[in-house]
Design a protein around this motif. Sequence first.
Motif, PDB file in Angstrom:
ATOM      1  N   LEU A   1       1.348  -1.705   4.446  1.00 11.60           N
ATOM      2  CA  LEU A   1       1.053  -0.996   3.071  1.00 11.60           C
ATOM      3  C   LEU A   1       1.642  -1.873   1.773  1.00 11.60           C
ATOM      4  O   LEU A   1       1.079  -1.734   0.784  1.00 11.60           O
ATOM      5  CB  LEU A   1       1.780   0.383   3.261  1.00 11.60           C
TER       6      LEU A   1
ATOM      7  N   LEU B   1      -6.042   2.254  -0.163  1.00 12.75           N
ATOM      8  CA  LEU B   1      -4.629   2.169  -0.227  1.00 12.75           C
ATOM      9  C   LEU B   1      -4.079   3.683   0.086  1.00 12.75           C
ATOM     10  O   LEU B   1      -3.327   4.131   0.730  1.00 12.75           O
ATOM     11  CB  LEU B   1      -3.859   1.583  -1.464  1.00 12.75           C
TER      12      LEU B   1
ATOM     13  N   GLU C   1      -2.062   5.390   3.000  1.00  9.29           N
ATOM     14  CA  GLU C   1      -0.874   5.986   3.002  1.00  9.29           C
ATOM     15  C   GLU C   1      -0.882   7.464   3.550  1.00  9.29           C
ATOM     16  O   GLU C   1      -0.038   7.786   4.417  1.00  9.29           O
ATOM     17  CB  GLU C   1      -0.493   6.128   1.630  1.00  9.29           C
TER      18      GLU C   1
ATOM     19  N   MET D   1      -0.791  -4.452   0.707  1.00 13.18           N
ATOM     20  CA  MET D   1      -2.066  -3.676  -0.116  1.00 13.18           C
ATOM     21  C   MET D   1      -1.694  -3.235  -1.522  1.00 13.18           C
ATOM     22  O   MET D   1      -2.550  -3.420  -2.434  1.00 13.18           O
ATOM     23  CB  MET D   1      -2.361  -2.391   0.888  1.00 13.18           C
ATOM     24  N   GLU D   2      -0.595  -2.530  -1.546  1.00 14.65           N
ATOM     25  CA  GLU D   2      -0.019  -2.243  -2.936  1.00 14.65           C
ATOM     26  C   GLU D   2       0.060  -3.443  -3.959  1.00 14.65           C
ATOM     27  O   GLU D   2      -0.254  -3.479  -5.230  1.00 14.65           O
ATOM     28  CB  GLU D   2       1.201  -1.412  -3.004  1.00 14.65           C
TER      29      GLU D   2
END
Length: 262
Positions: free
Chosen positions: A168, A146, A150, A171-172
């Motif tokens: 993103l 992650l 980013e 994934m978070e």
Amino acid sequence: MLIVTTLIAIVCYMAATAMQWQRLKQNRSDTRNKVLGLGLAGFISHGGAVFLTLHQAEGVNLGFFSVGSLIAWLVAALVLGSSLRQRLDNLFIGVFPMAILALALAALLPGSSQYRAFEGGLLVHILLSILAYSIFTLATLQAILLSRQEAALKQHHTRGLVASLPPLQLMERLLFEMLWVGFILLSLSLLSGMLFVENLFAQHLVHKTVLSIAAWVIYGILLACRHFLGWRGSRATNWTVGGFILLMLGFFGSKLVLELLL
């Protein structure tokens, strides 16, 4: 049989890793099923090796390398299972080589074995601890991915690894789902330790206990701040990795010193 199952697992894991690396470099999707098939074959053979290593006439072998192989097997199971729901195939590049190393060490360096009888409460505590550690291992790998994703997006580098990852936000969300599951398992592990371990703060357990509690506090703060303050990004990654380092030192540090150095 141990050597045979170990070799089969290592060959399958190596082939799956190499194929996944080629998929990543060439941005191909047509070989995904082959990678999953090889990974599954390695996982099954790894499971056989873990069974043969753990189950001994004297009881359950909880030595340093045998437990390491078990954790690597559980992490491989989690990644393979998760990859069927979400495209997390790139975790194979980190997880499968880790499993290969753990397999080789368990087979070639038995070290100082620790045997436990099949005592229900104590084995529940050990199983919960191993499951929690496995989840946090996977969460740490996810946090590193992650962070890489980013940073690449901020620099507008959207090729290679980043292009093959889920969005993103997804994934978070997956990271914090893993952290919650790991936190619950670690809480149950600490609670079962208080119930079933005769003296949790005995000399040979005090470092493991203190470090595990410290990791539990860090993960608890991270999850609370995520809920109330919206923590994310590099802060969440740093706290995830910091908690894992403490947990690793507590889980493996004492075993390393007691079994291999003393």
